[in-house]
Scaffold this motif. Sequence first.
Motif, PDB file in Angstrom:
ATOM      1  N   THR A   1       0.857  -1.193   0.000  1.00  0.00           N
ATOM      2  CA  THR A   1       0.000   0.000   0.000  1.00  0.00           C
ATOM      3  C   THR A   1       0.892   1.241   0.000  1.00  0.00           C
ATOM      4  N   PRO A   2       0.405   2.336  -0.608  1.00  0.00           N
ATOM      5  CA  PRO A   2       1.222   3.559  -0.633  1.00  0.00           C
ATOM      6  C   PRO A   2       1.588   4.038   0.774  1.00  0.00           C
ATOM      7  N   GLY A   3       0.684   3.819   1.740  1.00  0.00           N
ATOM      8  CA  GLY A   3       0.960   4.230   3.124  1.00  0.00           C
ATOM      9  C   GLY A   3       2.180   3.495   3.687  1.00  0.00           C
ATOM     10  N   ARG A   4       2.225   2.170   3.442  1.00  0.00           N
ATOM     11  CA  ARG A   4       3.357   1.368   3.909  1.00  0.00           C
ATOM     12  C   ARG A   4       4.655   1.823   3.209  1.00  0.00           C
ATOM     13  N   CYS A   5       4.553   2.105   1.904  1.00  0.00           N
ATOM     14  CA  CYS A   5       5.751   2.568   1.171  1.00  0.00           C
ATOM     15  C   CYS A   5       6.237   3.897   1.749  1.00  0.00           C
ATOM     16  N   PHE A   6       5.300   4.747   2.082  1.00  0.00           N
ATOM     17  CA  PHE A   6       5.673   6.060   2.616  1.00  0.00           C
ATOM     18  C   PHE A   6       6.411   5.898   3.957  1.00  0.00           C
ATOM     19  N   GLU A   7       5.895   4.989   4.804  1.00  0.00           N
ATOM     20  CA  GLU A   7       6.584   4.711   6.083  1.00  0.00           C
ATOM     21  C   GLU A   7       8.015   4.227   5.829  1.00  0.00           C
TER      22      GLU A   7
ATOM     23  N   LEU B   1       9.812   4.650   3.147  1.00  0.00           N
ATOM     24  CA  LEU B   1      10.608   5.725   2.520  1.00  0.00           C
ATOM     25  C   LEU B   1      11.182   6.651   3.595  1.00  0.00           C
ATOM     26  N   GLN B   2      10.317   6.953   4.598  1.00  0.00           N
ATOM     27  CA  GLN B   2      10.770   7.838   5.673  1.00  0.00           C
ATOM     28  C   GLN B   2      11.817   7.155   6.542  1.00  0.00           C
ATOM     29  N   LYS B   3      11.598   5.862   6.764  1.00  0.00           N
ATOM     30  CA  LYS B   3      12.557   5.095   7.572  1.00  0.00           C
ATOM     31  C   LYS B   3      13.925   5.050   6.862  1.00  0.00           C
ATOM     32  N   ARG B   4      13.898   4.869   5.563  1.00  0.00           N
ATOM     33  CA  ARG B   4      15.163   4.784   4.809  1.00  0.00           C
ATOM     34  C   ARG B   4      15.845   6.148   4.726  1.00  0.00           C
ATOM     35  N   ALA B   5      15.031   7.210   4.605  1.00  0.00           N
ATOM     36  CA  ALA B   5      15.530   8.591   4.624  1.00  0.00           C
ATOM     37  C   ALA B   5      16.668   8.871   3.629  1.00  0.00           C
ATOM     38  N   ARG B   6      16.421   8.525   2.369  1.00  0.00           N
ATOM     39  CA  ARG B   6      17.408   8.865   1.331  1.00  0.00           C
ATOM     40  C   ARG B   6      17.354  10.375   1.128  1.00  0.00           C
ATOM     41  N   LYS B   7      18.515  11.032   1.098  1.00  0.00           N
ATOM     42  CA  LYS B   7      18.500  12.498   1.161  1.00  0.00           C
ATOM     43  C   LYS B   7      17.767  13.152  -0.029  1.00  0.00           C
ATOM     44  N   GLU B   8      17.849  12.568  -1.209  1.00  0.00           N
ATOM     45  CA  GLU B   8      17.205  13.173  -2.384  1.00  0.00           C
ATOM     46  C   GLU B   8      15.677  13.093  -2.311  1.00  0.00           C
ATOM     47  N   GLU B   9      15.150  12.147  -1.483  1.00  0.00           N
ATOM     48  CA  GLU B   9      13.712  11.863  -1.513  1.00  0.00           C
ATOM     49  C   GLU B   9      12.900  12.618  -0.456  1.00  0.00           C
ATOM     50  N   LYS B  10      13.524  13.623   0.152  1.00  0.00           N
ATOM     51  CA  LYS B  10      12.832  14.333   1.244  1.00  0.00           C
ATOM     52  C   LYS B  10      11.531  14.984   0.792  1.00  0.00           C
ATOM     53  N   THR B  11      11.451  15.358  -0.502  1.00  0.00           N
ATOM     54  CA  THR B  11      10.249  16.050  -0.982  1.00  0.00           C
ATOM     55  C   THR B  11       9.204  15.097  -1.562  1.00  0.00           C
ATOM     56  N   VAL B  12       9.485  13.791  -1.535  1.00  0.00           N
ATOM     57  CA  VAL B  12       8.511  12.830  -2.094  1.00  0.00           C
ATOM     58  C   VAL B  12       7.288  12.772  -1.169  1.00  0.00           C
ATOM     59  N   THR B  13       6.116  12.947  -1.753  1.00  0.00           N
ATOM     60  CA  THR B  13       4.890  12.969  -0.947  1.00  0.00           C
ATOM     61  C   THR B  13       4.155  11.632  -1.057  1.00  0.00           C
ATOM     62  N   GLN B  14       3.224  11.433  -0.109  1.00  0.00           N
ATOM     63  CA  GLN B  14       2.424  10.211  -0.177  1.00  0.00           C
ATOM     64  C   GLN B  14       1.537  10.241  -1.434  1.00  0.00           C
ATOM     65  N   ASP B  15       1.106  11.446  -1.826  1.00  0.00           N
ATOM     66  CA  ASP B  15       0.283  11.560  -3.042  1.00  0.00           C
ATOM     67  C   ASP B  15       1.023  11.020  -4.268  1.00  0.00           C
ATOM     68  N   TYR B  16       2.320  11.318  -4.338  1.00  0.00           N
ATOM     69  CA  TYR B  16       3.115  10.826  -5.479  1.00  0.00           C
ATOM     70  C   TYR B  16       3.161   9.295  -5.438  1.00  0.00           C
ATOM     71  N   LEU B  17       3.305   8.738  -4.244  1.00  0.00           N
ATOM     72  CA  LEU B  17       3.334   7.268  -4.122  1.00  0.00           C
ATOM     73  C   LEU B  17       1.980   6.662  -4.499  1.00  0.00           C
ATOM     74  N   VAL B  18       0.894   7.373  -4.181  1.00  0.00           N
ATOM     75  CA  VAL B  18      -0.448   6.889  -4.568  1.00  0.00           C
ATOM     76  C   VAL B  18      -0.534   6.858  -6.098  1.00  0.00           C
ATOM     77  N   LYS B  19      -0.032   7.898  -6.712  1.00  0.00           N
ATOM     78  CA  LYS B  19      -0.058   8.001  -8.183  1.00  0.00           C
ATOM     79  C   LYS B  19       0.731   6.833  -8.812  1.00  0.00           C
ATOM     80  N   LEU B  20       1.925   6.564  -8.261  1.00  0.00           N
ATOM     81  CA  LEU B  20       2.748   5.476  -8.806  1.00  0.00           C
ATOM     82  C   LEU B  20       2.101   4.115  -8.531  1.00  0.00           C
ATOM     83  N   HIS B  21       1.479   3.991  -7.352  1.00  0.00           N
ATOM     84  CA  HIS B  21       0.785   2.741  -7.022  1.00  0.00           C
ATOM     85  C   HIS B  21      -0.324   2.487  -8.058  1.00  0.00           C
ATOM     86  N   ASP B  22      -1.105   3.530  -8.342  1.00  0.00           N
ATOM     87  CA  ASP B  22      -2.205   3.379  -9.305  1.00  0.00           C
ATOM     88  C   ASP B  22      -1.690   2.979 -10.686  1.00  0.00           C
TER      89      ASP B  22
END
Length: 289
Positions: free
Chosen positions: A207-213, A215-236
């Motif tokens: 689920t995008p929610g799990r991916c977002f968690e 993503l935050q746990k991994r904390a890759r420096k370039e991905e700080k601006t990635v939103t859950q909405d973007y993950l929902v879009k990619l999931h769809d």
Amino acid sequence: MLCHKTVRLLDPRTPLYKSWRPTFRLLLCREGREHMAGVSHRSSSAHTGAKSDKTVKKLSVEGNIAAGKSTFLRLLCSAQQEWSLVAEPLGKWQHVRSASHRDVDNLLQHLYADPSRWSYTFQTLSCMSRFKAQIEAPPERLLQLADPVQIYERSVYSDRFVFAKALSELGHLNEMEWSLYQDWHSFLIEEFGKRAALDGIIYLRATPGRCFERLQKRARKEEKTVTQDYLVKLHDQHERWLIEKTTDVHFQHIRDTPILVLDVDEEFEDDPLVSEQLSNKVKEFVDSL
Ligand SMILES: Nc1ncnc2c1ncn2[C@@H]1O[C@H](COP(=O)(O)OP(=O)(O)OP(=O)(O)O)[C@@H](O)[C@H]1O
Ligand SMILES: Nc1nc(=O)c2ncn([C@H]3C[C@H](O)[C@@H](CO)O3)c2[nH]1
């Protein structure tokens, strides 16, 4: 930014493309002969119906950002040690090199900082680096095996049918850029089709929610601006492409590729039992191809 000459070279409607096409074809033929002179790969013979007993099964692992592909592949490769894994060429995107091999820029950083400016450039690099990886001959040691398997982390297909498509729908690729991308992507698939073909796709579904968690746990420096909405879009986009099959995929061989769907919402990283179950499912799937 891609120079204008390169863009025109990759655009079938331009005179520059037409003048280079014969040279390009020649290079492809030469590469093709070298390829044929080696071991026949499954993907080369799949379309002729011919099968040799020394064929390499090629699969890709697909899934949303931080779904757990690298983690899953690490577990899989320790269970199936003879399989070969081709990791996503992330380093090439974070450390773009000049002609003299100097580390000049971080394109992943640019992509997330200013997606409308950098999406086309990014998709050019990501897709080209994936093509190179997907058509490269398998390692020699793999060819010694009775049942060689090569697994790619994502593919030239998710590059287009997930990411580029999403960026186009979000307006980060404008109409011209999306059209240019599709033109050269189709051209490369047609030219390299058999060599870039896959025997199977493993879709790690979370689920995008799990991916977002994650993503935050991994904390890759370039991905700080990635939103859950973007993950929902990619999931769809993944769902439309691999589950609902409503994405307009122009290539028959891609539409026909068998898909294994694995639910990876569960926390299995430190659970050997779940890891083993998942890896057994993959083994069964690979054996069935
Ligand atoms: N099944 C899991 N259970 C618990 N943690 C997980 C699981 N899968 C991944 N993680 C954690 O989530 C984070 C992201 O995982 P990983 O880097 O494997 O994702 P990815 O799909 O390869 O990401 P990307 O799309 O960026 O390549 C990591 O910190 C990893 O430790
Ligand atoms: N725009 C875009 N197109 C791609 O083909 C693509 N493939 C991966 N990524 C991003 C996701 C992770 O942040 C990071 C590592 O997977 O790179 C992509 N982004």
